[in-house]
Motif scaffolding. Structure first.
Motif, short mmCIF file in Angstrom:
data_model
loop_
_atom_site.label_atom_id
_atom_site.label_comp_id
_atom_site.label_asym_id
_atom_site.label_seq_id
_atom_site.Cartn_x
_atom_site.Cartn_y
_atom_site.Cartn_z
N SER A 1 -0.17 7.40 1.38
CA SER A 1 -0.40 8.89 1.15
C SER A 1 -1.69 8.40 0.14
O SER A 1 -2.89 9.05 0.21
CB SER A 1 0.31 9.54 0.61
OG SER A 1 1.32 9.99 1.53
N SER A 2 -1.51 7.63 -0.97
CA SER A 2 -2.51 7.60 -2.07
C SER A 2 -3.63 6.58 -1.89
O SER A 2 -4.76 6.20 -2.57
CB SER A 2 -1.76 7.23 -3.46
OG SER A 2 -1.19 6.02 -3.02
N SER A 3 -3.29 5.51 -0.77
CA SER A 3 -4.23 4.46 -0.61
C SER A 3 -5.48 4.59 0.25
O SER A 3 -6.26 3.82 0.20
CB SER A 3 -3.38 3.22 -0.22
OG SER A 3 -2.53 2.49 -0.95
N LYS B 1 -7.57 7.86 2.48
CA LYS B 1 -8.07 9.05 2.90
C LYS B 1 -8.05 9.20 4.44
O LYS B 1 -8.69 8.72 5.12
CB LYS B 1 -9.76 9.39 2.49
CG LYS B 1 -9.99 9.75 0.95
CD LYS B 1 -11.51 10.09 0.68
CE LYS B 1 -11.65 10.20 -0.87
NZ LYS B 1 -13.01 10.59 -0.90
N ALA C 1 -9.10 4.90 0.04
CA ALA C 1 -9.01 6.05 -0.91
C ALA C 1 -10.39 6.29 -1.59
O ALA C 1 -10.69 7.34 -2.11
CB ALA C 1 -8.12 5.90 -1.60
N TYR D 1 0.71 -1.22 0.14
CA TYR D 1 -0.05 0.04 -0.04
C TYR D 1 0.92 1.27 0.06
O TYR D 1 2.11 1.33 0.44
CB TYR D 1 -1.03 0.02 1.29
CG TYR D 1 -0.19 0.03 2.72
CD1 TYR D 1 0.06 1.43 3.15
CD2 TYR D 1 0.02 -1.16 3.20
CE1 TYR D 1 0.95 1.30 4.30
CE2 TYR D 1 0.69 -0.97 4.30
CZ TYR D 1 1.37 0.24 5.03
OH TYR D 1 2.10 0.06 6.31
N ASP D 2 0.37 2.21 -0.48
CA ASP D 2 0.90 3.67 -0.26
C ASP D 2 0.29 4.35 0.79
O ASP D 2 -0.90 4.81 0.64
CB ASP D 2 0.73 4.61 -1.68
CG ASP D 2 1.71 5.74 -1.42
OD1 ASP D 2 1.18 6.76 -0.85
OD2 ASP D 2 2.87 5.73 -1.95
N SER E 1 2.96 12.74 5.06
CA SER E 1 3.90 13.35 4.17
C SER E 1 5.25 13.78 4.56
O SER E 1 6.48 13.11 4.36
CB SER E 1 3.34 14.42 3.19
OG SER E 1 2.10 14.10 2.67
#
Length: 327
Positions: free
Chosen positions: A112-114, A116, A258, A109-110, A308
């Motif tokens: 940040s992008s995976s 909310k 996300a 998984y990421d 981040s």
């Protein structure tokens, strides 16, 4: 043609209304909160406190599912692959969402992008502690001896890539000293050896060792924060103790996949914020030794920025210390 276009417009409006009504009815069934660690630890208790509080505000049960493994990344990966319908919430923390990308090259998984982000839930500063009979009377003496006797101190930690490992790596870097690393499989075995006098010092969450510090089973040297911890008020901060650049805490936050609709994420975010304003919830979290985020540290946007910045910070620490995990 006009008749066809009119019919299509009516159909589109009906679909929109139906979709909006369905989301307005959320939640219609039990919500699952994934805690990526075993039951009984600080993260698990935090998750259960928040599950209870959120459930009361949404008028629906929120159950905790413990999915442990691989430093918490197994449970987080399950959450990332779950359907984004608002019925799966994930509890993440500094390790799973900041350090993990640098520790696990094949991460599923990421951070940040995976997801909310919904909001920060707790912070817990790191404490530097030592065996109770360590000759150093305070943090300044500890640093002085560590710098003049390279590798003589033994630094116990809970395993490669653990929070105790990477935060002590940061301490050694900022404090400009080297210690002999002694890895363990978990905090329990390490603490047993420290209590027996065979390990000199370690770093960990205040919530994990506050009882041993207050009971004087171990010596609290410094809390890596600007303000003293309510859980161990007699232990000075690193600012007071002469190493202000060593600041480190762990944090927990709640996330949804996300693909979760914005309106559902916003309802959950509001429930979390309301929960953190509840005196009873705050007391339960603070009794753990955690710190409840201030109003300007709440909400999804703040948590997104925190993830981040923390990813960058810990990636540098991990790289500099050459910390790797066999996969």
């Amino acid at each position: 043609m006009r008749t066809i276009l009119k019919a299509m417009a009516i159909l589109a409006t009906a679909v929109t209304i139906t979709s909006g009504a369905a989301r307005a009815e959320y939640p219609e069934r039990v919500i699952t909160l994934i805690v990526p660690f075993a039951a009984g630890g600080a993260a698990d208790v935090t998750g259960r406190i928040m599950a209870d509080a959120i459930g009361k505000r949404l008028g629906q049960s929120v159950i905790v599912e413990n999915v442990a493994g691989a430093g918490g990344t197994t449970g987080i990966a399950r959450g990332a692959s779950s359907e984004g319908d608002g019925y799966t919430i994930v509890l993440g923390h500094m390790g799973t969402h900041a350090a993990a990308p640098a520790l696990y090259p094949q991460l599923a998984y990421d951070p940040s992008s995976s997801f909310k982000p919904l909001g920060l839930v707790t912070r817990s500063p790191i404490i530097v502690f030592a065996r109770k009979d360590l000759p150093a009377k305070n943090f300044a003496e500890f640093l002085e001896y560590a710098r003049s006797h390279p590798t003589e101190y033994t630094n116990g930690h809970s395993g490669a890539g653990s929070i105790s490992h990477i935060t002590c790596a940061l301490l050694s870097s900022v404090g400009k000293f080297e210690a002999t690393l002694v890895p363990y499989r978990g905090n329990g075995p390490m603490m047993n050896d420290m209590l027996g006098g065979s390990v000199d010092f370690s770093c960990d969450l205040v919530v994990s060792v506050s009882s041993q510090v207050k009971g004087q089973a171990v010596k609290g040297l410094a809390v890596a924060a600007k303000e003293r911890s309510k859980a161990v008020p007699d232990v000075p901060t690193t600012v007071e103790a002469g190493l202000p650049d060593f600041q480190a805490d762990t944090w927990t936050g709640l996330f949804v996949p996300a693909t979760t609709p914005d309106e559902i994420a916003q309802r959950l975010e509001a429930a979390i914020t309301s929960s953190l304003d509840d005196p009873e919830v705050r007391k339960r979290l603070e009794d753990l030794g955690a710190e409840v985020p201030k109003p300007d540290e709440r909400g999804g946007r703040y948590l997104a920025d925190l993830v981040s910045s923390e990813r960058l910070r810990w990636a540098e620490v991990i790289k500099s210390a050459n910390i790797t995990i066999a996969q």
